[in-house]
Every structure is written in C-alpha cells, then in structure tokens.
Design an enzyme around this catalytic site. Structure first.
Site, PDB file in Angstrom:
ATOM      1  N   ASN A  12       2.517 -49.477 -19.053  1.00  0.00           N
ATOM      2  CA  ASN A  12       2.724 -49.587 -20.506  1.00  0.00           C
ATOM      3  C   ASN A  12       1.397 -50.003 -21.161  1.00  0.00           C
ATOM      4  O   ASN A  12       0.821 -51.038 -20.809  1.00  0.00           O
ATOM      5  CB  ASN A  12       3.820 -50.633 -20.744  1.00  0.00           C
ATOM      6  CG  ASN A  12       4.118 -50.841 -22.214  1.00  0.00           C
ATOM      7  OD1 ASN A  12       3.200 -50.948 -23.018  1.00  0.00           O
ATOM      8  ND2 ASN A  12       5.372 -50.929 -22.570  1.00  0.00           N
ATOM      9  N   HIS A  15      -0.346 -52.987 -25.214  1.00  0.00           N
ATOM     10  CA  HIS A  15      -1.189 -54.123 -25.597  1.00  0.00           C
ATOM     11  C   HIS A  15      -2.682 -53.801 -25.655  1.00  0.00           C
ATOM     12  O   HIS A  15      -3.475 -54.611 -26.110  1.00  0.00           O
ATOM     13  CB  HIS A  15      -0.855 -55.337 -24.742  1.00  0.00           C
ATOM     14  CG  HIS A  15       0.561 -55.767 -25.023  1.00  0.00           C
ATOM     15  ND1 HIS A  15       1.000 -56.038 -26.300  1.00  0.00           N
ATOM     16  CD2 HIS A  15       1.645 -55.874 -24.213  1.00  0.00           C
ATOM     17  CE1 HIS A  15       2.296 -56.330 -26.256  1.00  0.00           C
ATOM     18  NE2 HIS A  15       2.697 -56.234 -25.013  1.00  0.00           N
ATOM     19  N   HIS A  48       5.547 -47.967 -26.580  1.00  0.00           N
ATOM     20  CA  HIS A  48       6.664 -48.321 -27.468  1.00  0.00           C
ATOM     21  C   HIS A  48       6.202 -48.160 -28.916  1.00  0.00           C
ATOM     22  O   HIS A  48       5.319 -48.883 -29.372  1.00  0.00           O
ATOM     23  CB  HIS A  48       7.047 -49.786 -27.175  1.00  0.00           C
ATOM     24  CG  HIS A  48       8.240 -50.283 -27.940  1.00  0.00           C
ATOM     25  ND1 HIS A  48       8.785 -51.519 -27.703  1.00  0.00           N
ATOM     26  CD2 HIS A  48       8.983 -49.737 -28.925  1.00  0.00           C
ATOM     27  CE1 HIS A  48       9.826 -51.707 -28.510  1.00  0.00           C
ATOM     28  NE2 HIS A  48       9.952 -50.647 -29.269  1.00  0.00           N
ATOM     29  N   ARG A  50       6.981 -49.088 -32.167  1.00  0.00           N
ATOM     30  CA  ARG A  50       7.861 -50.018 -32.899  1.00  0.00           C
ATOM     31  C   ARG A  50       7.970 -49.617 -34.358  1.00  0.00           C
ATOM     32  O   ARG A  50       7.040 -49.025 -34.919  1.00  0.00           O
ATOM     33  CB  ARG A  50       7.302 -51.439 -32.807  1.00  0.00           C
ATOM     34  CG  ARG A  50       7.646 -52.126 -31.508  1.00  0.00           C
ATOM     35  CD  ARG A  50       7.207 -53.584 -31.553  1.00  0.00           C
ATOM     36  NE  ARG A  50       7.814 -54.314 -30.474  1.00  0.00           N
ATOM     37  CZ  ARG A  50       8.943 -55.019 -30.564  1.00  0.00           C
ATOM     38  NH1 ARG A  50       9.589 -55.113 -31.708  1.00  0.00           N
ATOM     39  NH2 ARG A  50       9.425 -55.647 -29.524  1.00  0.00           N
ATOM     40  N   ARG A  54       3.316 -52.398 -34.784  1.00  0.00           N
ATOM     41  CA  ARG A  54       2.418 -53.532 -34.531  1.00  0.00           C
ATOM     42  C   ARG A  54       1.387 -53.238 -33.442  1.00  0.00           C
ATOM     43  O   ARG A  54       0.365 -53.880 -33.366  1.00  0.00           O
ATOM     44  CB  ARG A  54       3.205 -54.795 -34.189  1.00  0.00           C
ATOM     45  CG  ARG A  54       3.901 -54.724 -32.857  1.00  0.00           C
ATOM     46  CD  ARG A  54       4.558 -56.029 -32.511  1.00  0.00           C
ATOM     47  NE  ARG A  54       5.711 -56.298 -33.342  1.00  0.00           N
ATOM     48  CZ  ARG A  54       6.675 -57.160 -33.011  1.00  0.00           C
ATOM     49  NH1 ARG A  54       6.575 -57.833 -31.886  1.00  0.00           N
ATOM     50  NH2 ARG A  54       7.714 -57.344 -33.790  1.00  0.00           N
ATOM     51  N   GLU A  75       9.243 -45.414 -25.590  1.00  0.00           N
ATOM     52  CA  GLU A  75      10.236 -46.464 -25.901  1.00  0.00           C
ATOM     53  C   GLU A  75      10.433 -46.529 -27.401  1.00  0.00           C
ATOM     54  O   GLU A  75       9.458 -46.519 -28.164  1.00  0.00           O
ATOM     55  CB  GLU A  75       9.733 -47.824 -25.432  1.00  0.00           C
ATOM     56  CG  GLU A  75       9.731 -48.014 -23.946  1.00  0.00           C
ATOM     57  CD  GLU A  75       9.243 -49.386 -23.548  1.00  0.00           C
ATOM     58  OE1 GLU A  75       9.080 -49.607 -22.335  1.00  0.00           O
ATOM     59  OE2 GLU A  75       8.988 -50.225 -24.439  1.00  0.00           O
ATOM     60  N   THR A 106      10.459 -57.380 -26.582  1.00  0.00           N
ATOM     61  CA  THR A 106      11.866 -56.976 -26.541  1.00  0.00           C
ATOM     62  C   THR A 106      12.705 -58.045 -25.831  1.00  0.00           C
ATOM     63  O   THR A 106      12.616 -58.211 -24.623  1.00  0.00           O
ATOM     64  CB  THR A 106      11.990 -55.626 -25.799  1.00  0.00           C
ATOM     65  OG1 THR A 106      10.959 -54.768 -26.291  1.00  0.00           O
ATOM     66  CG2 THR A 106      13.329 -55.000 -26.046  1.00  0.00           C
ATOM     67  N   GLU A 156      17.409 -48.898 -17.482  1.00  0.00           N
ATOM     68  CA  GLU A 156      16.297 -49.769 -17.090  1.00  0.00           C
ATOM     69  C   GLU A 156      16.815 -51.198 -17.188  1.00  0.00           C
ATOM     70  O   GLU A 156      17.248 -51.650 -18.256  1.00  0.00           O
ATOM     71  CB  GLU A 156      15.080 -49.562 -18.005  1.00  0.00           C
ATOM     72  CG  GLU A 156      13.930 -50.477 -17.577  1.00  0.00           C
ATOM     73  CD  GLU A 156      12.577 -50.096 -18.176  1.00  0.00           C
ATOM     74  OE1 GLU A 156      12.336 -48.898 -18.413  1.00  0.00           O
ATOM     75  OE2 GLU A 156      11.760 -51.013 -18.385  1.00  0.00           O
ATOM     76  N   HIS A 199       9.937 -55.597 -17.524  1.00  0.00           N
ATOM     77  CA  HIS A 199       9.721 -56.666 -18.501  1.00  0.00           C
ATOM     78  C   HIS A 199       9.299 -57.961 -17.815  1.00  0.00           C
ATOM     79  O   HIS A 199      10.047 -58.527 -17.038  1.00  0.00           O
ATOM     80  CB  HIS A 199      10.925 -56.952 -19.405  1.00  0.00           C
ATOM     81  CG  HIS A 199      10.474 -57.482 -20.740  1.00  0.00           C
ATOM     82  ND1 HIS A 199      10.111 -58.791 -20.932  1.00  0.00           N
ATOM     83  CD2 HIS A 199      10.264 -56.867 -21.924  1.00  0.00           C
ATOM     84  CE1 HIS A 199       9.722 -58.953 -22.182  1.00  0.00           C
ATOM     85  NE2 HIS A 199       9.796 -57.792 -22.804  1.00  0.00           N
TER      86      HIS A 199
HETATM   87  N1  PXP Z   1      10.323 -51.919 -20.205  1.00  0.00           N
HETATM   88  C1  PXP Z   1      10.743 -51.997 -21.496  1.00  0.00           C
HETATM   89  C2  PXP Z   1      11.970 -51.236 -21.870  1.00  0.00           C
HETATM   90  C3  PXP Z   1      10.025 -52.747 -22.455  1.00  0.00           C
HETATM   91  O1  PXP Z   1      10.480 -52.813 -23.725  1.00  0.00           O
HETATM   92  C4  PXP Z   1       8.842 -53.385 -22.063  1.00  0.00           C
HETATM   93  C5  PXP Z   1       8.040 -54.135 -23.074  1.00  0.00           C
HETATM   94  O2  PXP Z   1       7.583 -53.280 -24.049  1.00  0.00           O
HETATM   95  C6  PXP Z   1       8.433 -53.254 -20.725  1.00  0.00           C
HETATM   96  C7  PXP Z   1       9.200 -52.534 -19.822  1.00  0.00           C
HETATM   97  C8  PXP Z   1       7.156 -53.856 -20.236  1.00  0.00           C
HETATM   98  O3  PXP Z   1       7.211 -55.247 -20.309  1.00  0.00           O
HETATM   99  P1  PXP Z   1       5.889 -56.074 -20.048  1.00  0.00           P
HETATM  100  O4  PXP Z   1       4.916 -55.693 -21.106  1.00  0.00           O
HETATM  101  O5  PXP Z   1       6.345 -57.488 -20.145  1.00  0.00           O
HETATM  102  O6  PXP Z   1       5.418 -55.714 -18.669  1.00  0.00           O
END
Ligand code: PXP
Length: 256
Positions: A12, A15, A48, A50, A54, A75, A106, A156, A199
């Site tokens: 992901n 960030h 994602h 949003r 952001r 996402e 989330t 998930e 997550h």
């Molecule tokens: N899976 C989903 C569905 C999420 O919403 C997120 C956070 O955006 C993640 C995985 C990844 O989480 P993290 O950034 O804490 O690894």
C-alpha cells in the site's frame, strides 16, 4: 484459491502520498514507489482513494493503474462517486472499506450485517465488469456470512485490533484477537471465500499471520513506508517477503 499455500504481498503506497502532500508539489511520487515495490517483489499495489483525498488523489490512482505491471487493488468507501471512479479506472480489484472523515486510519471493519442491502449493489456492479470485490471486515462469523450473502468473492480480515493489542503489551487480548483471525480465516475458506488480511502489520505480525494457511494475500502499507526511512523501500519489502515466506514455510512444515 482458499487453502492455497501461496501468499501474495500487496504493498500500500498511500503514505508516500501523505508525505508528498505534507509539502504540496509532486515529491515523493507514489507511482515511483509502486514501481519500485514491484521491482522489489510486491505482487500487487494497493491504494486508498479517500473521499477527502488526504493522501492518494485521482491522478495518482489513474497513473498507477496505467503504468504498473501487477494488479491494482483500489480501496474505497461504498459511495456512488467512488463507484464511478472505480468503474472508469477498472482496477484488478476493489476493496470496500468503511470511511470516517475524523479517523486517522480505517478503524474497524465494514458493517456488513447492518449494511447488507446498501453494499450488495456495489458488489454486483463491480463484479459485473470483472473487478474482484473484497470486503474489509472484522474476523467474525456473522461478518463472513454477511459477506457471502452480499456476493463478494473475497474478504479482507482486519488485523488492526490484534496488532494494537500486541503493541500495547495486552497479551491476553492479543491472543483472543489472533484466535478470532484464525477461526475467521478458517470460516471464510469453508464458505468458499478468498481470504486476505491487513492493517497494522509489521515484520513479526506478518510472519505470524502468514502461518494461517487460508490467507492468500496480505496488504501492508504504513509499516513498510516507515521502515523505508531506515533501510530503504526495496530492502523493507524484501525483508517483509522473507518474513511472510518463513511464516508460511513453518506452517507447512507443521502440516507435513
Ligand atoms: N487493508 C486495508 C483494507 C486498509 O484500509 C489498510 C489501510 O489503508 C491496509 C490494509 C494497510 O494498513 P497499514 O497501512 O496499517 O499497513
């Protein structure tokens, strides 16, 4: 797919965009991170979009989809506007997530039980054009069964409560949460769902959850992007791959 021993790593890149947006401008570019992640061994890219934009913005999502050679997991919240964007973007997969403007990330899974009638048309509209739909849910039997009746082929499982408990040193709670994930993954497989998790995962938690044989995909962002500050993104991804492969191999050795 459930029951398969292969475990995919989705990286992901949200960030990277968070950091870019802290200054404005174009650096660092989440597309560059996505390309590097794939080179370093990611099986797919997750981003994602949003509602408040952001981190990832519409242009990021379009560029990532246009350029990467691996599947894009988009996402999004279940809104009409996001549905339109997803249908235009045509990612490999959409993961429907709950979204609150005031949250930092989330928090918790989708209310698939109460939101069943609302979510079902989103799952069928996306599924109709060949987009793999997953629902981000708490690892409970009720949520898994609701996901089946919504018609999503994938769930998930939210690993946040487990990871939080571990980071707070709450051992009993962590054990209970891991138990929920373990039985959730087994139940999802029993129901014929493909099972993912994510997550808050880091090297240790990813290694441990890789031991649940029904899980075929992990989506990891925040920790990898943070760790990249210290050891570089490619090294962080390589180390994560090694951790999840070790966790899975250990589980397979036990099963022999
Ligand atoms: N899976 C989903 C569905 C999420 O919403 C997120 C956070 O955006 C993640 C995985 C990844 O989480 P993290 O950034 O804490 O690894």
């Amino acid at each position: 797919m459930c029951g398969s021993r292969a475990l995919r790593l989705g990286v992901n890149v949200d960030h990277v965009a968070t950091l870019r947006n802290a200054r404005g401008g174009t650096f660092p570019d989440p597309l560059r991170a996505a390309l590097l992640a794939i080179e370093a061994g990611a099986d797919g890219i997750t981003a994602h979009l949003r509602e408040d934009r952001r981190h990832i913005n519409d242009d990021d999502m379009a560029r990532i989809k246009a350029v990467i050679s691996k599947p894009l997991n988009f996402e999004m919240a279940a809104t009409e506007l996001m549905l339109d964007i997803a249908l235009k973007t045509r990612p490999h997969a959409v993961c429907l997530v709950p979204e609150k403007r005031t949250e930092r990330t989330t928090e918790g899974g989708l209310d698939v039980v109460g939101g069943h009638h609302y979510l079902k048309p989103f799952a069928s509209e996306l599924g109709r054009v060949g987009i793999r739909v997953s629902l981000f849910i708490e690892p409970t039997i009720e949520a898994i069964e609701a996901a089946v009746s919504i018609g999503a082929p994938v769930v998930e499982l939210h690993t946040g409560a487990w990871c939080n408990a571990l980071s707070l040193g709450e051992e009993i709670k962590a054990e209970q949460e891991f138990g929920r994930l373990k039985s959730g993954a087994a139940h999802a497989a029993l129901c014929g769902l493909e099972c993912h998790a994510g997550h808050g995962l880091d090297f240790d938690t990813a290694r441990k959850i890789a031991g649940l044989p029904q899980i075929v995909e992990l989506n990891i962002g925040h920790f990898l992007i943070g760790e990249a500050i210290f050891i570089g993104l490619a090294a962080a991804i390589a180390k994560m791959r090694a951790a999840i492969e070790a966790g899975r191999a250990q589980e397979m050795a036990k099963a022999l």
